[in-house]
Design an enzyme around this catalytic site. Structure first.
Site, short mmCIF file in Angstrom:
data_model
loop_
_atom_site.label_atom_id
_atom_site.label_comp_id
_atom_site.label_asym_id
_atom_site.label_seq_id
_atom_site.Cartn_x
_atom_site.Cartn_y
_atom_site.Cartn_z
CB CYS A 68 -1.02 -0.03 1.43
SG CYS A 68 0.31 0.00 2.91
CG HIS A 112 2.64 -0.86 12.74
ND1 HIS A 112 3.84 -1.57 12.62
CD2 HIS A 112 2.06 -1.45 11.92
CE1 HIS A 112 3.66 -2.50 11.93
NE2 HIS A 112 2.74 -2.62 11.50
CB CYS A 158 0.66 4.50 7.62
SG CYS A 158 -0.51 4.85 6.38
CG HIS A 189 -1.15 -4.61 15.38
ND1 HIS A 189 -0.74 -3.23 15.16
CD2 HIS A 189 -0.79 -5.31 14.56
CE1 HIS A 189 -0.19 -3.32 13.88
NE2 HIS A 189 -0.22 -4.76 13.61
CD GLU A 244 -3.25 0.84 13.27
OE1 GLU A 244 -3.16 -0.21 12.42
OE2 GLU A 244 -4.48 1.45 13.34
CB CYS A 297 -6.42 2.47 5.80
SG CYS A 297 -5.74 1.11 5.13
FE1 F3S Z 1 -1.03 0.69 4.47
FE2 F3S Z 1 -1.37 2.80 5.89
FE3 F3S Z 1 -3.44 1.12 5.49
S1 F3S Z 1 0.32 1.29 5.99
S2 F3S Z 1 -2.37 -0.70 5.19
S3 F3S Z 1 -2.45 2.60 3.83
S4 F3S Z 1 -2.92 2.22 7.32
#
Ligand code: F3S
Length: 285
Positions: free
Chosen positions: A18, A78, A98, A126, A128, A194
């Site tokens: 991603c 994370h 991210c 986890h 995150e 996301c």
């Molecule tokens: Fe990737 Fe960010 Fe979603 S790392 S899986 S775009 S939360």
């Protein structure tokens, strides 16, 4: 054994890296080239091949702030809670959080500031989720089970680990509504799942309905990879593999179609190796 039986290997429409993972890896590669060596606080993404390649470039994985050895420190995709961020003061920080995780952290912080009891729908172990809990105030909790409070809070804020499935979050919300409404609680729900996760899940499910076996490629510690396997398993036989050698040829015997998907932290070259081995097994007598 498998010649003439395995007719098709089909890829999910969307799978693999991603944008958040690509960005995190690019930031660490740039930092490694610039500084020579640095620490990453936890693995930058949950994929062994990625972590090993970065280690070869000088990125050491530190388990905690107490384990840091380098002046330059990278925050993994994370993200981190405020306590751990504070522990990095005085170091050069490469923030590879991210942007979607950062947005979820801001949502957690804002809910807590507005007086909401924050609940994160997700795996409390986890990284995150641990980071999100750090932003969400002292009373925050994470769970994947139906909520039970004694007494129920007057203000309840719900958000989700970014890699959860929308259906699972919806079920969790549905189980929360009756007791919360019955007790007059004010509710605020923030959808923090996301978009890349949603699209990968939808693509995997669409494929799983049409094939006889699904292979999910990715790290066994990767939450989004495991979620892909969990989602597909009620529909079809599913195997999670980290690399091409993990494929058992017996999985292919007598099958006409196999579907391929991969977690958001799985490198393209690993997917290509798995696909090449599948095609070689399919054509072997
Ligand atoms: Fe990737 Fe960010 Fe979603 S790392 S899986 S775009 S939360």
């Amino acid at each position: 054994m498998t010649r003439g039986l395995l007719l098709a290997v089909e890829r999910a429409r969307e799978m693999g890296f991603c944008f958040g993972v690509r960005r995190a890896i690019r930031l660490l590669e740039e930092a490694a080239r610039k500084f020579g060596s640095l620490d990453s606080l936890g693995p930058v993404v949950h994929n062994r091949q990625v972590v090993e390649r970065l280690e070869g470039m000088g990125v050491r994985v530190a388990r905690s702030p107490a384990d840091l050895e380098n002046r330059v420190v990278a925050i993994a995709s994370h993200g981190l809670g405020p306590q751990d961020m504070k522990a990095l003061e005085g170091r050069d920080v490469i923030d590879a959080t991210c942007p979607i995780v950062a947005r979820a952290q801001r949502a957690a912080r804002d809910l807590a500031r507005a007086g909401f009891q924050v609940v994160v729908f997700g795996d409390s172990l986890h990284p995150e989720v641990r980071g999100l809990l750090g932003w969400a105030g002292d009373s925050a909790l994470a769970t994947e089970a139906p909520l039970r409070f004694q007494p129920w809070p007057k203000r309840l804020g719900l958000l989700s680990q970014t890699t959860q499935s929308p259906d699972a979050f919806a079920t969790f919300i549905a189980s929360t509504l009756p007791p919360a409404l019955a007790r007059g609680a004010a509710l605020r729900i923030v959808n923090t799942i996301c978009q890349p996760t949603r699209r990968r899940q939808a693509s995997a499910l669409e494929l799983a309905r049409r094939v006889e076996v699904m292979l999910v490629v990715g790290g066994k510690t990767s939450a989004n990879t495991r979620r892909l396997a969990e989602l597909c398993s009620p529909l079809v036989e599913v195997h999670l593999v980290e690399k091409a050698d993990d494929i058992d040829p017996a999985w292919l015997t007598g099958r006409k179609s196999i579907g391929l998907t991969a977690g958001a932290s799985t490198p393209d070259e690993v997917i290509l190796e798995v696909e090449a081995r599948l095609r070689a097994l399919a054509g072997r007598g």
